[in-house]
Design an enzyme around this catalytic site. Structure first.
Site, PDB file in Angstrom:
ATOM      1  N   GLY A  46      -2.992  15.683  45.423  1.00 49.95           N
ATOM      2  CA  GLY A  46      -4.371  16.121  45.635  1.00 49.95           C
ATOM      3  C   GLY A  46      -5.025  16.340  44.289  1.00 49.95           C
ATOM      4  N   GLN A  51     -11.229  20.254  38.727  1.00 54.03           N
ATOM      5  CA  GLN A  51     -10.128  19.959  37.804  1.00 54.03           C
ATOM      6  C   GLN A  51     -10.504  18.883  36.784  1.00 54.03           C
ATOM      7  OE1 GLN A  51      -7.043  19.526  41.136  1.00 54.03           O
ATOM      8  NE2 GLN A  51      -5.809  20.343  39.469  1.00 54.03           N
ATOM      9  N   CYS A  95       0.801  22.476  40.134  1.00 49.06           N
ATOM     10  CA  CYS A  95      -0.613  22.107  39.998  1.00 49.06           C
ATOM     11  C   CYS A  95      -0.793  21.323  38.707  1.00 49.06           C
ATOM     12  CB  CYS A  95      -1.466  23.368  39.969  1.00 49.06           C
ATOM     13  SG  CYS A  95      -3.229  23.031  39.780  1.00 49.06           S
ATOM     14  N   LEU A  96      -1.577  20.259  38.785  1.00 45.37           N
ATOM     15  CA  LEU A  96      -1.820  19.440  37.598  1.00 45.37           C
ATOM     16  C   LEU A  96      -2.536  20.241  36.509  1.00 45.37           C
ATOM     17  CD1 LEU A  96      -2.970  16.155  39.393  1.00 45.37           C
ATOM     18  CD2 LEU A  96      -0.709  16.667  38.448  1.00 45.37           C
ATOM     19  N   HIS A 137      -4.512  24.640  48.867  1.00 41.46           N
ATOM     20  CA  HIS A 137      -4.427  24.605  47.401  1.00 41.46           C
ATOM     21  C   HIS A 137      -5.709  23.978  46.810  1.00 41.46           C
ATOM     22  CE1 HIS A 137      -2.024  23.739  43.564  1.00 41.46           C
ATOM     23  NE2 HIS A 137      -3.083  22.967  43.418  1.00 41.46           N
ATOM     24  N   GLU A 138      -6.153  22.863  47.401  1.00 41.89           N
ATOM     25  CA  GLU A 138      -7.364  22.197  46.893  1.00 41.89           C
ATOM     26  C   GLU A 138      -8.605  23.038  47.166  1.00 41.89           C
ATOM     27  OE1 GLU A 138      -6.693  20.053  44.902  1.00 41.89           O
ATOM     28  OE2 GLU A 138      -4.729  19.459  45.599  1.00 41.89           O
ATOM     29  N   HIS A 141      -9.152  25.599  44.570  1.00 44.76           N
ATOM     30  CA  HIS A 141      -9.775  25.117  43.323  1.00 44.76           C
ATOM     31  C   HIS A 141     -11.304  25.222  43.408  1.00 44.76           C
ATOM     32  CE1 HIS A 141      -6.506  23.689  40.841  1.00 44.76           C
ATOM     33  NE2 HIS A 141      -5.975  22.974  41.822  1.00 44.76           N
TER      34      HIS A 141
HETATM   35  O1  GNR Z   1       0.514  17.233  43.037  1.00 38.34           O
HETATM   36  C1  GNR Z   1       0.482  18.363  43.528  1.00 38.34           C
HETATM   37  N1  GNR Z   1       1.552  18.806  44.236  1.00 38.34           N
HETATM   38  C2  GNR Z   1       1.546  19.975  44.994  1.00 38.34           C
HETATM   39  C3  GNR Z   1       2.766  20.454  45.470  1.00 38.34           C
HETATM   40  C4  GNR Z   1       2.816  21.599  46.236  1.00 38.34           C
HETATM   41  C5  GNR Z   1       1.657  22.261  46.546  1.00 38.34           C
HETATM   42  C6  GNR Z   1       0.442  21.807  46.079  1.00 38.34           C
HETATM   43  C7  GNR Z   1       0.383  20.666  45.312  1.00 38.34           C
HETATM   44  S1  GNR Z   1      -1.164  20.074  44.759  1.00 38.34           S
HETATM   45  C8  GNR Z   1      -0.686  19.238  43.281  1.00 38.34           C
HETATM   46  C9  GNR Z   1      -1.856  18.501  42.683  1.00 38.34           C
HETATM   47  C10 GNR Z   1      -2.934  19.493  42.293  1.00 38.34           C
HETATM   48  O2  GNR Z   1      -2.847  20.227  41.348  1.00 38.34           O
HETATM   49  N2  GNR Z   1      -3.992  19.558  43.054  1.00 38.34           N
HETATM   50  O3  GNR Z   1      -4.959  20.447  42.805  1.00 38.34           O
HETATM   51 NI    NI Z   2      -3.986  22.082  41.770  1.00 41.87          NI
END
Ligand code: GNR
Ligand code: NI
Length: 173
Positions: A46, A51, A95-96, A137-138, A141
């Site tokens: 995601g 980001q 998270c990236l 999670h997204e 953000h």
């Molecule tokens: O690539 C991603 N893997 C992930 C693994 C577990 C829970 C959430 C994520 S999201 C992350 C990519 C990201 O930072 N998206 O905002």
């Molecule tokens: Ni993230």
């Protein structure tokens, strides 16, 4: 064209509350293409617009493709809201924008999301497991939140310290 850079903690732009998307313009479609490119390149499952420095309520997600032999199923989610949430699940998240770190986070186990797609059509979708985790999670953000805002102060403090030390050491590079 060069890939867009993913902002990393503690960049203050990751704490901004993103604004709703109005009309879906060519600029939005272009941003979406760029974001998918970055997401598959990293790779990630995601990526939210803030980001890459765009404080608008849009993210891309594909929780399938990293599985072996799976095809890419990119999805664009615009102006999302949760219309139902249920249960609890603990998942190890990364998270990236939070390099070199993962931690267990508690989320809703099942969610129903309402959003708009890139054609301006309404989407209503139920999700569970990794997909439910990723949607939350997204969404976070877009609210200026990271998964480390959900862990204990002690654990977060340790990560922040480690990260700041690393950034000081590599300062002026
Ligand atoms: O690539 C991603 N893997 C992930 C693994 C577990 C829970 C959430 C994520 S999201 C992350 C990519 C990201 O930072 N998206 O905002
Ligand atoms: Ni993230």
């Amino acid at each position: 064209m060069a890939l867009r850079e993913v902002l990393q903690f503690p960049d203050p732009r990751l704490k901004m509350i993103s604004q709703p998307v109005g009309e879906i313009t060519d600029a939005i479609r272009e941003l979406t293409r760029d974001m998918l490119e970055v997401m598959y390149d990293e790779p990630g499952i995601g990526l939210a617009a803030p980001q890459v420095g765009e404080a608008i309520r849009l993210f891309v997600i594909d929780t399938e493709w990293s599985e072996e032999d799976a095809e890419r199923c990119p999805q664009v989610i615009i102006n999302p809201e949760f219309i139902h949430t249920e249960g609890k699940i603990i998942w190890e998240e990364g998270c990236l924008s939070v390099p070199d770190y993962t931690a267990d986070v508690e989320r809703f186990a099942r969610v129903t999301i309402r959003a708009t797609d890139l054609d301006g059509k309404e989407i209503v979708e139920e999700a569970e497991g990794l997909r439910a985790v990723c949607l939350q999670h997204e969404f976070d953000h877009l609210e200026g939140k990271l998964f480390i805002d959900h862990i204990s102060r002690l654990k977060r403090g340790l990560y922040v310290k480690k990260r700041k030390k690393l950034l000081t050491e590599t300062d002026g590079e």
